[in-house]
Design a protein around this motif. Structure first.
Motif, PDB file in Angstrom:
ATOM      1  N   TYR A 104       6.066  23.688  55.216  1.00 36.75           N
ATOM      2  CA  TYR A 104       7.102  23.879  54.206  1.00 36.75           C
ATOM      3  C   TYR A 104       8.254  24.616  54.879  1.00 36.75           C
ATOM      4  O   TYR A 104       8.078  25.741  55.356  1.00 36.75           O
ATOM      5  N   SER A 105       9.408  23.974  54.946  1.00 39.76           N
ATOM      6  CA  SER A 105      10.552  24.588  55.616  1.00 39.76           C
ATOM      7  C   SER A 105      11.833  24.052  54.999  1.00 39.76           C
ATOM      8  O   SER A 105      11.801  23.361  53.978  1.00 39.76           O
ATOM      9  N   LYS A 145      12.319  26.256  47.012  1.00 40.98           N
ATOM     10  CA  LYS A 145      13.241  26.707  48.062  1.00 40.98           C
ATOM     11  C   LYS A 145      12.954  25.972  49.370  1.00 40.98           C
ATOM     12  O   LYS A 145      13.859  25.559  50.072  1.00 40.98           O
ATOM     13  N   GLU A 146      11.690  25.847  49.695  1.00 42.41           N
ATOM     14  CA  GLU A 146      11.277  25.151  50.902  1.00 42.41           C
ATOM     15  C   GLU A 146      10.642  23.827  50.516  1.00 42.41           C
ATOM     16  O   GLU A 146      10.033  23.709  49.462  1.00 42.41           O
ATOM     17  N   GLY A 200       9.724  29.352  57.508  1.00 45.67           N
ATOM     18  CA  GLY A 200       9.189  28.776  56.281  1.00 45.67           C
ATOM     19  C   GLY A 200       7.741  29.197  56.143  1.00 45.67           C
ATOM     20  O   GLY A 200       7.422  30.374  56.271  1.00 45.67           O
ATOM     21  N   ALA A 201       6.865  28.222  55.929  1.00 43.72           N
ATOM     22  CA  ALA A 201       5.438  28.512  55.801  1.00 43.72           C
ATOM     23  C   ALA A 201       4.632  27.291  56.233  1.00 43.72           C
ATOM     24  O   ALA A 201       5.096  26.158  56.107  1.00 43.72           O
ATOM     25  N   LYS A 255      -4.173  30.456  64.213  1.00 46.05           N
ATOM     26  CA  LYS A 255      -3.447  30.744  65.457  1.00 46.05           C
ATOM     27  C   LYS A 255      -2.593  29.554  65.879  1.00 46.05           C
ATOM     28  O   LYS A 255      -1.451  29.730  66.322  1.00 46.05           O
ATOM     29  N   VAL A 256      -3.128  28.353  65.747  1.00 42.45           N
ATOM     30  CA  VAL A 256      -2.354  27.152  66.086  1.00 42.45           C
ATOM     31  C   VAL A 256      -1.195  26.984  65.108  1.00 42.45           C
ATOM     32  O   VAL A 256      -0.053  26.741  65.508  1.00 42.45           O
ATOM     33  N   ALA A 257      -1.461  27.148  63.819  1.00 45.90           N
ATOM     34  CA  ALA A 257      -0.424  26.986  62.798  1.00 45.90           C
ATOM     35  C   ALA A 257       0.727  27.970  62.987  1.00 45.90           C
ATOM     36  O   ALA A 257       1.882  27.642  62.714  1.00 45.90           O
ATOM     37  N   ALA A 258       0.436  29.147  63.473  1.00 51.28           N
ATOM     38  CA  ALA A 258       1.473  30.155  63.694  1.00 51.28           C
ATOM     39  C   ALA A 258       2.447  29.734  64.790  1.00 51.28           C
ATOM     40  O   ALA A 258       3.560  30.263  64.872  1.00 51.28           O
ATOM     41  N   GLN A 259       2.052  28.769  65.610  1.00 49.96           N
ATOM     42  CA  GLN A 259       2.918  28.273  66.679  1.00 49.96           C
ATOM     43  C   GLN A 259       3.794  27.110  66.232  1.00 49.96           C
ATOM     44  O   GLN A 259       4.697  26.688  66.963  1.00 49.96           O
ATOM     45  N   ILE A 260       3.551  26.583  65.041  1.00 52.23           N
ATOM     46  CA  ILE A 260       4.369  25.488  64.510  1.00 52.23           C
ATOM     47  C   ILE A 260       5.731  26.057  64.122  1.00 52.23           C
ATOM     48  O   ILE A 260       5.801  27.034  63.378  1.00 52.23           O
ATOM     49  N   PRO A 261       6.830  25.467  64.607  1.00 52.25           N
ATOM     50  CA  PRO A 261       8.157  26.025  64.317  1.00 52.25           C
ATOM     51  C   PRO A 261       8.441  26.252  62.835  1.00 52.25           C
ATOM     52  O   PRO A 261       9.141  27.201  62.481  1.00 52.25           O
ATOM     53  N   GLY A 262       7.890  25.454  61.942  1.00 49.45           N
ATOM     54  CA  GLY A 262       8.110  25.642  60.511  1.00 49.45           C
ATOM     55  C   GLY A 262       7.596  26.968  59.991  1.00 49.45           C
ATOM     56  O   GLY A 262       8.071  27.479  58.982  1.00 49.45           O
ATOM     57  N   ALA A 263       6.629  27.558  60.678  1.00 49.20           N
ATOM     58  CA  ALA A 263       6.091  28.853  60.257  1.00 49.20           C
ATOM     59  C   ALA A 263       7.068  29.990  60.546  1.00 49.20           C
ATOM     60  O   ALA A 263       6.968  31.054  59.952  1.00 49.20           O
TER      61      ALA A 263
END
Length: 115
Positions: A9-10, A74-75, A104-105, A93-101
């Motif tokens: 979500y971004s 909003k996102e 956004g979330a 940990k992998v999800a935290a590396q996704i630019p959308g995080a």
């Protein structure tokens, strides 16, 4: 190993447009770095291209469509990855590396494996 959906979500942008080039560079770098666990995924066109479908009256009822996303937020739901990780901790940990995080979330949710 379990599979997780990393739902992004971004900001509601069109990733195919030139102004998204810097963002796409970040996503390409993430894809290369996480290639060992990525099992699939796609970016989505902006919400202006969405059509929401409902069936009134249950199965076999009238089909009703509306332009736009299911919910105005909003996102926007801008894409997803399917990632195979040892556990939820690794998936986070992998999800935290996704630019959308980063602005956004990213929602991480286990995928049901049907036989």
């Amino acid at each position: 190993m379990p599979t997780y959906a990393a739902i992004i979500y971004s900001a509601d942008v069109d990733p195919t447009q030139p102004e998204a080039a810097a963002m796409m560079k970040d996503y390409n770098e993430f894809g290369a770095a996480a290639a060992a666990v990525i099992r699939g995924g796609r970016a989505l066109y902006p919400t202006a291209t969405a059509t929401t479908v409902r069936v009134t009256g249950g199965k076999g009822g009238d089909i009703v469509t509306s332009d736009g996303p299911y919910a105005e937020t909003k996102e926007a739901l801008t894409g997803f990855y399917l990632i195979e990780c040892a556990d939820l901790d690794e998936a986070v940990k992998v999800a935290a590396q996704i630019p959308g995080a980063w602005d956004g979330a990213v929602e991480v949710r286990p995928v049901v494996e049907f036989s």
